[in-house]
Enzyme design. Structure first.
Site, PDB file in Angstrom:
ATOM      1  CG  ASN A 194      -1.670   1.276   1.401  1.00 44.40           C
ATOM      2  OD1 ASN A 194      -1.864   2.010   0.429  1.00 44.40           O
ATOM      3  ND2 ASN A 194      -2.136   1.555   2.614  1.00 44.40           N
ATOM      4  N   GLY A 215       2.556  -1.327   4.311  1.00 47.73           N
ATOM      5  CA  GLY A 215       2.587   0.087   3.951  1.00 47.73           C
ATOM      6  C   GLY A 215       4.004   0.551   3.704  1.00 47.73           C
ATOM      7  N   GLY A 216       4.630   1.137   4.731  1.00 44.53           N
ATOM      8  CA  GLY A 216       5.941   1.780   4.590  1.00 44.53           C
ATOM      9  C   GLY A 216       6.977   0.938   3.856  1.00 44.53           C
ATOM     10  CD  GLU A 236      -2.891   5.344   6.735  1.00 49.33           C
ATOM     11  OE1 GLU A 236      -2.839   5.407   5.497  1.00 49.33           O
ATOM     12  OE2 GLU A 236      -1.977   4.873   7.435  1.00 49.33           O
TER      13      GLU A 236
HETATM   14  C1  PEP Z   1      -0.888  -0.022   5.777  1.00 47.31           C
HETATM   15  O1  PEP Z   1      -0.706   1.027   5.161  1.00 47.31           O
HETATM   16  O2  PEP Z   1      -1.904  -0.708   5.586  1.00 47.31           O
HETATM   17  C2  PEP Z   1       0.121  -0.444   6.741  1.00 47.31           C
HETATM   18  C3  PEP Z   1      -0.030  -1.572   7.382  1.00 47.31           C
HETATM   19  O3  PEP Z   1       1.190   0.419   6.909  1.00 47.31           O
HETATM   20  P1  PEP Z   1       2.577   0.077   7.668  1.00 47.31           P
HETATM   21  O4  PEP Z   1       3.072  -1.245   7.095  1.00 47.31           O
HETATM   22  O5  PEP Z   1       3.472   1.218   7.329  1.00 47.31           O
HETATM   23  O6  PEP Z   1       2.273  -0.052   9.104  1.00 47.31           O
END
Ligand code: PEP
Length: 237
Positions: free
Chosen positions: A10, A218-219, A95
């Protein structure tokens, strides 16, 4: 039939044309046995579709409107995402629930619109820290499943809100407990992803937990080397 292991990236509201080109250049030419999917900002879908397809990497949006089309300035329809080459779309990410006040009913309507357009919705659920601390996590997540997951070919992502982008992950036991509960609700065929600060260093133990069919990342998905390391951990499990 065995559930396909799936690692979804993501990108959130990150990325540019140059970043997308660098990302694609960092991918291997041949497809992985693990299903890899990039969920990119809507503006990058058309650019990424022809670049990811030959590498066997799937593509998804990060949101869609519940209506097929109409006077909804700034929104993106599921049909357009599909037309541009996406096969997945995330709906109900925490989010969006936070920034746009999205309710379970709206998330369900978006998932229905995605299915109608031929996309597989990745429906996100997860409790806040206050809900976990008060012992309500299981009830909150079960209610989100009941109210935001329609029948059909969907993917469910369990993402504790307090673990997203924070560097904190749920314990493997907490993940296994929640996924066992979710398995009972969604049945044997639906893929269940875990999301929340999944990194190369913790992916192996998270992906080894029972009823975890992959990860929503995500990151770490912005860097092809990190994202591929997570995929390698999924392959090795
Ligand atoms: C996400 O964006 O769904 C997520 C889990 O982000 P992160 O891996 O950065 O925690």
């Amino acid at each position: 039939m065995a559930r396909q292991t799936t690692i979804v990236g993501n990108w959130k509201m990150y990325g540019s044309r140059a970043m997308a080109e660098r990302f694609v250049a960092g991918l291997p030419a041949e497809a992985s046995a693990v299903e890899l999917v990039v969920c990119a900002p809507a503006g990058l879908i058309a650019l990424l579709a022809p670049a990811l397809a030959p590498r066997g990497v799937g593509l998804g949006g990060q949101d869609c409107h519940p209506h097929a089309e109409g006077a909804h300035t700034g929104d993106t329809s599921a049909a357009l995402l599909a037309d541009l080459g996406a096969t997945y779309v995330i709906v109900g990410h925490s989010e969006r629930r936070r920034d746009h006040g999205e309710t379970d009913a709206l998330v369900r309507a978006k998932a229905v619109a995605a299915l109608a357009a031929g996309l597989t919705p990745i429906i996100c659920v997860g409790e806040t820290l206050a809900e976990r601390d008060s012992g309500a996590a299981t009830a909150v997540v079960a209610a989100q499943i009941a109210c935001s997951v329609p029948p059909g070919d969907v993917v469910v992502a369990y993402e504790p809100v307090w673990a997203i982008g924070t560097g904190r992950t749920a314990s493997v036991q907490d993940i296994a407990d929640m996924h066992a509960m979710l398995r009972g609700l969604v049945g044997a065929e639906t893929r269940l992803l875990y999301g929340g600060s999944v990194k190369p260093g913790n992916a192996a133990e998270i992906l080894a937990a029972a009823n975890v069919d992959g990860a929503l990342v995500g990151g770490a998905s912005l860097n092809p080397a990190e994202w591929l390391a997570i995929a390698a951990a999924a392959l090795a499990r």
